[in-house]
Design an enzyme around this catalytic site. Structure first.
Site, PDB file in Angstrom:
ATOM      1  N   ALA A 141      -3.147  11.698  21.401  1.00  0.00           N
ATOM      2  CA  ALA A 141      -3.048  11.711  22.933  1.00  0.00           C
ATOM      3  C   ALA A 141      -3.168  13.172  23.347  1.00  0.00           C
ATOM      4  O   ALA A 141      -2.199  14.128  23.414  1.00  0.00           O
ATOM      5  CB  ALA A 141      -0.963  11.906  23.216  1.00  0.00           C
TER       6      ALA A 141
ATOM      7  N   LYS B 278      -6.458   3.972  11.960  1.00  0.00           N
ATOM      8  CA  LYS B 278      -7.328   3.388  13.022  1.00  0.00           C
ATOM      9  C   LYS B 278      -6.229   3.220  14.169  1.00  0.00           C
ATOM     10  O   LYS B 278      -6.764   2.647  15.731  1.00  0.00           O
ATOM     11  CB  LYS B 278      -6.853   2.134  12.365  1.00  0.00           C
ATOM     12  CG  LYS B 278      -7.833   1.098  12.902  1.00  0.00           C
ATOM     13  CD  LYS B 278      -7.645  -0.798  11.845  1.00  0.00           C
ATOM     14  CE  LYS B 278      -8.391  -1.749  12.725  1.00  0.00           C
ATOM     15  NZ  LYS B 278      -7.939  -2.210  13.778  1.00  0.00           N
ATOM     16  N   SER B 279      -5.227   3.785  14.257  1.00  0.00           N
ATOM     17  CA  SER B 279      -3.781   3.237  15.135  1.00  0.00           C
ATOM     18  C   SER B 279      -4.183   4.055  16.125  1.00  0.00           C
ATOM     19  O   SER B 279      -4.014   3.753  17.370  1.00  0.00           O
ATOM     20  CB  SER B 279      -2.996   3.289  14.629  1.00  0.00           C
ATOM     21  OG  SER B 279      -2.378   2.453  14.146  1.00  0.00           O
TER      22      SER B 279
ATOM     23  N   ASP C  55       0.912  -0.817   0.175  1.00  0.00           N
ATOM     24  CA  ASP C  55       0.089  -0.349  -0.138  1.00  0.00           C
ATOM     25  C   ASP C  55       0.631   1.803  -0.050  1.00  0.00           C
ATOM     26  O   ASP C  55       0.749   1.989  -0.634  1.00  0.00           O
ATOM     27  CB  ASP C  55      -0.894   0.175   0.953  1.00  0.00           C
ATOM     28  CG  ASP C  55      -1.974  -0.867   0.631  1.00  0.00           C
ATOM     29  OD1 ASP C  55      -2.177  -1.118   0.299  1.00  0.00           O
ATOM     30  OD2 ASP C  55      -2.413  -1.794   1.643  1.00  0.00           O
ATOM     31  N   GLY C  56       2.240   1.771   0.338  1.00  0.00           N
ATOM     32  CA  GLY C  56       2.734   2.423   0.298  1.00  0.00           C
ATOM     33  C   GLY C  56       3.304   2.808  -0.792  1.00  0.00           C
ATOM     34  O   GLY C  56       3.545   3.556  -0.822  1.00  0.00           O
TER      35      GLY C  56
ATOM     36  N   ASP D 249      -0.775  15.697  21.953  1.00  0.00           N
ATOM     37  CA  ASP D 249       0.396  15.462  20.516  1.00  0.00           C
ATOM     38  C   ASP D 249       0.461  15.840  18.889  1.00  0.00           C
ATOM     39  O   ASP D 249       1.533  16.473  18.108  1.00  0.00           O
ATOM     40  CB  ASP D 249       1.108  13.854  20.431  1.00  0.00           C
ATOM     41  CG  ASP D 249       2.539  13.525  21.397  1.00  0.00           C
ATOM     42  OD1 ASP D 249       1.894  14.610  22.631  1.00  0.00           O
ATOM     43  OD2 ASP D 249       1.764  12.863  22.165  1.00  0.00           O
TER      44      ASP D 249
END
Ligand code: NAP
Length: 270
Positions: free
Chosen positions: A185, A165-166, A45-46, A150
């Site tokens: 964060a 998603k992460s 995908d990258g 962050d």
């Protein structure tokens, strides 16, 4: 038909290049990286993201096809052992395509620097690593909240299975015309407060992030990053442009999600 090729440098991908060249030659497909009709991305995908950025100036005339030399990806329908079948599909191409929304990112500066506009396929994020990022969040130019943390990430539906998603964002079906904002964060206590959950905006809405003037930060567009300062605001909306994929083969979206994140081994056998 003119075929462009973008590949990563893994052994598996490099092995495919001469095979693809030979098959194109045998089938009167012209290899042309300057003005391709179809761009074949070989890698992951990258690699498809790199191919997208390379041809982002000609999205109206280019369709993409992804061969994954690892596992099945989100932008890649073909595996290396399908090469002959893929070339057959290119030869018998009827122009059919499927298209997905892109993210339009406009950066406006406080100094004389001209505003810049970019497209992203997965997402754009702003981040600070050397301190707290402070920025005001507006939806449709209406003040929403002051964010401290962050950073923040705005993703497309197809990008929702990536960084989004992460960050705890939802997986969106790529047929939805929507953008998702996720926090990285965030600071939340008695004094500072943010929504603290991802939010999804409608197609006619836009997100405006206005960082504190003194803040310099990193901005990412898919795999690309830049250092930004003197930024007045950044506007994120669904782009007028879309990415088109040649539709020779179609894997159901939720099958892809299941395959990528759950896997047959974990299926409940009851
Ligand atoms: P990378 O850091 O080398 O790889 C990131 C991973 O994300 C790869 O496994 C890649 O798949 C996968 N990926 C890319 N787009 C995806 C999508 N739409 N859905 C599901 N997985 C996806 O970086 P890269 O290969 O150049 O890709 C850049 C992308 O990586 C960014 O746009 C961002 O979405 C993602 N990323 C994720 C995180 C995170 O989850 N913490 C952090 C940074 C970046 P392949 O192996 O098939 O290439």
């Amino acid at each position: 038909m003119r075929i462009g090729v973008v590949n990563n440098q893994t052994e598996q991908s490099l092995k495919l290049i001469p095979k693809l060249r030979m098959l194109c030659l045998e089938n009167n497909l012209i290899l042309d990286n300057k003005r391709p009709d179809v761009v074949v991305s070989i890698g992951g995908d990258g690699t498809l993201l790199s191919a997208f950025h390379r041809y982002a100036h000609m999205l109206e005339s280019v369709r993409f096809v992804g061969i994954h030399t690892g596992h099945l990806g989100f932008y890649t329908d073909w595996r290396e052992y399908n090469l002959e079948e893929l070339v057959d599909s290119l030869v018998n191409d009827n122009g059919e395509s499927i298209s997905y929304p892109l993210l339009d990112v406009e950066v406006n500066y406080t100094d004389e620097k001209e505003s810049l506009r970019y497209l992203a396929l997965n997402e754009s994020a702003i981040k600070r690593v050397d301190g707290t990022l402070v920025c005001d969040v507006y939806i449709r130019d209406e003040y929403f909240e002051r964010f401290r943390g962050d950073g923040m990430c705005v993703s497309t539906p197809t990008g929702s299975t990536g960084y989004n998603k992460s960050l705890g964002g939802a997986v969106l079906h790529p047929r939805l015309e929507a953008l998702q904002l996720t926090e990285i964060a965030s600071l939340n206590n008695r004094i500072f407060r943010t929504l603290s959950s991802p939010l999804v905006i409608a197609p006619d809405e836009w997100i405006r992030l206005k960082p504190k003037e003194t803040d310099s930060f990193i901005m990412s567009l898919d795999q690309l990053t830049s250092n930004e300062e003197n930024v007045e605001d950044i506007r994120f909306r669904i782009a007028k442009e879309r990415i088109h994929f040649a539709r020779y083969k179609h894997t159901h979206f939720w099958n892809r999600v299941e395959d990528a994140f759950i896997g047959a081994k974990n299926k409940n056998e009851d």
